[in-house]
Design an enzyme around this catalytic site. Structure first.
Site, PDB file in Angstrom:
ATOM      1  N   ASP A   1       0.474   1.262  -5.465  1.00 19.45           N
ATOM      2  CA  ASP A   1      -0.508   1.128  -6.545  1.00 19.45           C
ATOM      3  C   ASP A   1      -1.372   2.374  -6.663  1.00 19.45           C
ATOM      4  OD1 ASP A   1       0.116  -1.306  -7.644  1.00 19.45           O
ATOM      5  OD2 ASP A   1      -1.296  -2.449  -6.432  1.00 19.45           O
TER       6      ASP A   1
ATOM      7  N   THR B   1       2.252  -8.426  -7.568  1.00 13.61           N
ATOM      8  CA  THR B   1       0.993  -8.043  -8.200  1.00 13.61           C
ATOM      9  C   THR B   1       0.020  -9.217  -8.070  1.00 13.61           C
ATOM     10  OG1 THR B   1      -0.015  -7.015 -10.142  1.00 13.61           O
ATOM     11  CG2 THR B   1       1.698  -8.671 -10.563  1.00 13.61           C
TER      12      THR B   1
ATOM     13  N   ALA C   1      -5.474  -3.847  -5.337  1.00 12.19           N
ATOM     14  CA  ALA C   1      -5.279  -2.671  -6.184  1.00 12.19           C
ATOM     15  C   ALA C   1      -6.385  -1.650  -5.930  1.00 12.19           C
ATOM     16  CB  ALA C   1      -5.266  -3.075  -7.656  1.00 12.19           C
TER      17      ALA C   1
ATOM     18  N   LYS D   1      -1.257  -9.355  -3.481  1.00 11.24           N
ATOM     19  CA  LYS D   1      -1.070  -8.101  -2.738  1.00 11.24           C
ATOM     20  C   LYS D   1      -1.645  -8.125  -1.327  1.00 11.24           C
ATOM     21  CE  LYS D   1      -1.082  -5.444  -7.007  1.00 11.24           C
ATOM     22  NZ  LYS D   1      -1.802  -4.440  -7.804  1.00 11.24           N
TER      23      LYS D   1
END
Length: 267
Positions: A114, A73, A142, A77
């Site tokens: 995600d 995370t 994300a 990413k």
């Protein structure tokens, strides 16, 4: 026999999540619950790794014989994409990775769940993005995955706002080849016109963070959603609720993707 509450011995497989900061992540609890439910002989742990140290850390994990894979995370990413030998279709579209597994030939295979997890989380709360006008704050890993999944789910218009317009333009250009005409740079009216407003940034993790968007533009016909999972309700969600908006917490994104990630990792 699996999870932190079970037996961890010399035959246990080790999985984990790489993040910085790490205290806010909820994946270890969620994954260890799945490990226990599936009676997998494994454990899932947090890895606190600074951005500059990611390449050397991931290289070391390849030598870890009983580590079949890991998740990632913020802020890793997009950088993780370059640590993979191969990536899946969503990772190819978005340029980001949030789960990596070791294939039979020893190569790292990356994918991102995600976006798919976020959309699954929306639908679990009876929120359907099909035909919706959506405002997305952020253009990082994300955001890329979420925008792609929202477009795949049939969103009518996705307006992307980011402090760096170049990053937003790069994201939109990448998605234009797969979802033509769906994504645009956010203009002044897009926040007010949106059916769903989504903060995909990490702004809100800390108590002293400013609001990631102008909350004065929010109104009661909107749904305001977060990807941040801790705190449960961020300052943005508190402000949105005070303005009569329906709120959607970040935990739904985790619950939406965790089982698919577990399947991908072979847990």
């Amino acid at each position: 026999m699996g999870g932190l509450g079970g037996l961890v011995d010399g035959n246990s497989r080790v999985y984990g999540i790489i993040a910085d900061p790490i205290a806010q992540v909820r994946a270890p609890e969620a994954m260890n619950e799945i490990i226990a439910a599936r009676k997998s002989h494994a454990v899932f742990v947090p890895f606190h790794v600074h951005a500059d140290d990611l390449p050397v850390f991931v290289a070391g994990l390849k030598a870890w014989r009983n580590l079949p894979g890991f998740t990632l995370t913020v802020p890793h990413k997009e950088a993780a994409r370059f640590q993979c030998d191969r990536v899946g279709p969503m990772a190819t579209i978005t340029g980001s990775v949030n789960v990596v597994r070791k294939s039979s030939d020893g190569a790292w295979e990356g994918e991102t769940y995600d976006g798919l997890g976020f959309v699954s989380g929306l639908k679990s709360q009876a929120i359907d993005p099909a035909g919706a006008c959506i405002y997305v704050q952020g253009a990082g890993g994300a955001a890329s995955a979420i925008v792609a999944a929202l477009a795949e789910a049939g969103a009518a218009r996705i307006a992307v706002a980011n402090r760096s317009q170049l990053r937003a333009t790069t994201l939109i250009d990448r998605l234009e080849t797969v979802y033509p005409g769906c994504c645009v740079i956010a203009g002044p009216s897009d926040l007010v016109a949106a059916d769903i407003v989504i903060n995909t940034t990490s702004v809100g993790l800390n108590v002293n963070d400013p609001l990631p968007i102008d909350a004065s533009a929010l109104h009661s016909r909107q749904i305001v959603a977060e990807v941040i999972m801790r705190p449960d309700t961020t300052a943005l969600l508190d402000e949105a609720q005070a303005r009569g908006c329906r709120i959607h917490q970040g935990i739904h994104m985790l619950s939406g993707q965790v089982r698919e990630i577990a399947n991908f990792l072979g847990i």
